[in-house]
Design an enzyme around this catalytic site. Sequence first.
Site, mmCIF file in Angstrom:
data_model
loop_
_atom_site.group_PDB
_atom_site.id
_atom_site.type_symbol
_atom_site.label_atom_id
_atom_site.label_comp_id
_atom_site.label_asym_id
_atom_site.label_seq_id
_atom_site.Cartn_x
_atom_site.Cartn_y
_atom_site.Cartn_z
ATOM 1 N N SER A 102 4.385 7.630 2.354
ATOM 2 C CA SER A 102 3.229 8.539 2.348
ATOM 3 C C SER A 102 1.954 7.884 2.873
ATOM 4 O O SER A 102 0.997 8.580 3.220
ATOM 5 C CB SER A 102 2.992 9.115 0.951
ATOM 6 O OG SER A 102 2.815 8.071 0.021
ATOM 7 N N GLU A 143 -3.922 8.930 1.860
ATOM 8 C CA GLU A 143 -3.930 7.540 1.370
ATOM 9 C C GLU A 143 -4.601 6.614 2.368
ATOM 10 O O GLU A 143 -5.313 5.686 2.008
ATOM 11 C CB GLU A 143 -2.487 7.050 1.140
ATOM 12 C CG GLU A 143 -1.823 7.669 -0.064
ATOM 13 C CD GLU A 143 -0.355 7.294 -0.194
ATOM 14 O OE1 GLU A 143 0.057 6.217 0.285
ATOM 15 O OE2 GLU A 143 0.393 8.091 -0.776
ATOM 16 N N ASP A 182 7.455 5.712 -0.403
ATOM 17 C CA ASP A 182 7.911 6.997 0.134
ATOM 18 C C ASP A 182 7.307 7.291 1.501
ATOM 19 O O ASP A 182 7.321 8.441 1.954
ATOM 20 C CB ASP A 182 7.554 8.133 -0.839
ATOM 21 C CG ASP A 182 6.045 8.367 -0.911
ATOM 22 O OD1 ASP A 182 5.289 7.465 -0.484
ATOM 23 O OD2 ASP A 182 5.639 9.445 -1.372
ATOM 24 N N ASP A 225 4.635 -20.106 3.188
ATOM 25 C CA ASP A 225 5.013 -21.341 2.498
ATOM 26 C C ASP A 225 4.360 -21.393 1.121
ATOM 27 O O ASP A 225 3.860 -20.374 0.639
ATOM 28 C CB ASP A 225 4.610 -22.563 3.354
ATOM 29 C CG ASP A 225 3.123 -22.547 3.695
ATOM 30 O OD1 ASP A 225 2.362 -21.770 3.071
ATOM 31 O OD2 ASP A 225 2.699 -23.315 4.576
ATOM 32 N N ASP A 268 -5.055 -18.556 3.715
ATOM 33 C CA ASP A 268 -4.503 -19.888 3.437
ATOM 34 C C ASP A 268 -4.789 -20.715 4.687
ATOM 35 O O ASP A 268 -3.931 -20.881 5.556
ATOM 36 C CB ASP A 268 -2.989 -19.778 3.160
ATOM 37 C CG ASP A 268 -2.324 -21.139 3.020
ATOM 38 O OD1 ASP A 268 -3.030 -22.133 2.762
ATOM 39 O OD2 ASP A 268 -1.089 -21.207 3.176
ATOM 40 N N HIS A 289 0.818 -1.212 0.000
ATOM 41 C CA HIS A 289 0.000 0.000 0.000
ATOM 42 C C HIS A 289 0.848 1.257 0.000
ATOM 43 O O HIS A 289 0.416 2.306 -0.459
ATOM 44 C CB HIS A 289 -0.976 -0.011 1.184
ATOM 45 C CG HIS A 289 -2.127 -0.934 0.949
ATOM 46 N ND1 HIS A 289 -3.435 -0.528 0.975
ATOM 47 C CD2 HIS A 289 -2.161 -2.259 0.644
ATOM 48 C CE1 HIS A 289 -4.231 -1.553 0.709
ATOM 49 N NE2 HIS A 289 -3.469 -2.618 0.512
ATOM 50 N N ASP A 290 2.070 1.170 0.521
ATOM 51 C CA ASP A 290 2.948 2.340 0.412
ATOM 52 C C ASP A 290 3.519 2.436 -1.001
ATOM 53 O O ASP A 290 3.429 3.474 -1.648
ATOM 54 C CB ASP A 290 4.088 2.271 1.440
ATOM 55 C CG ASP A 290 4.845 3.598 1.488
ATOM 56 O OD1 ASP A 290 4.202 4.652 1.299
ATOM 57 O OD2 ASP A 290 6.069 3.594 1.693
#
EC number: 1.11.1.7
Length: 332
Positions: free
Chosen positions: A80, A91, A78, A257, A249, A70-71
């Site tokens: 943000s 964001e 950066d 894994d 999972d 997500h960054d």
Amino acid sequence: MALDGLLVRLLLVMAVAAAVASGVPAPPGLAVGFYNESCPHAEEMVFAEMQEIVRKDVTLAPALLRFMLHDCFVRGCDGSIMLKSRNGTGERDSIPSYSLRGYDEIDQIKAKLEKECPLTVSCADIIVMAARDAVFLTNGPWYEVETGRRDGRVSSDYDANNDLPGPNNTIVDIKIYFSFKGLGWKDIVVLSGSHTIGRAQCITFAEDRLYNYTGRGIQDPTLNKTYAATLRQACEPGLERDTTPVEMDPSTPYTFDLGYYRDVASKKGLFTSDQTLLDDPWTREYVERMAAAESPDEYFRDYAEAMTNMGRIEVLTGDNGEIREVCTAYVD
Ligand code: HEM
């Protein structure tokens, strides 16, 4: 003469192999061991904090791994994603990031580093180091991370809403999102394997996969029926904001894994964006090979490379950006 020709060809092959292997070229200013002199214990300190964080709550390992996506996908790696907005337009206020966790933990790590080396280690680098440590602490590979990123000052929910792929995306859409960031099919299939750890909330997949596939009020026919029945038990139909968490999972939810690839190969990928990896010949071949692999070694090597590629997206280095004292500063 013949030897010269051979040498030239060999050098060419090596150059091509290196270019293919590295994917995204290393931006100037990024280097492994960037803090060796300015803050020699930076990486150890991040690791020590991460050990404590994950020991207390293992669910924070996947959360902090996701944090890097997500960054990096939004205005580059950066930092943000950390910035706060009083107007609710940062964001972190965006739709894809609403369930993101790990802000306090990145702040906590930063506070430790500020005591040891004030204004030296960027929030952007801490996010990348924390993601690496999260992978390692859940039995995944250890790999060297490049550092030297600086922090950006702009954070917009608009960018985040537009630049992050969504769980309902098909391979065609995902390729577009990734290619905008300079990443290719291999990065897609390898990085998607991050869904071998962690959880998703019913709201992110229930409509699309269980109750209203393509708006037709049916279950996604590509989803394994037994698995779908289990998911239906967890996720209530029609509940608008069903935030019930489901492990992605389920057999090894906190072990990094090859479980993800076995899930996808047996039509038990949770999102459309996971299952759609079977719709492209290249990603399908990779999924099937990893599902059948006896050892995760090849995957772990690929993962290190793909994470390095993601860590190179639109970075600020040198005199660009800043080193922020508090990662969660306000932008407006
Ligand atoms: C291919 C495109 C991708 C899509 C559409 C996607 C979408 C999602 C969604 C919807 C969730 C559930 C969030 C929630 O309900 O809280 C999730 C979780 C997660 N994603 Fe992805 N993702 C993608 C790629 C990636 C990549 C590249 C990474 C690697 C950094 C990643 C790492 C994770 C992790 C670790 C979680 C679990 C988070 C937790 O347990 O808190 N994802 N993803």
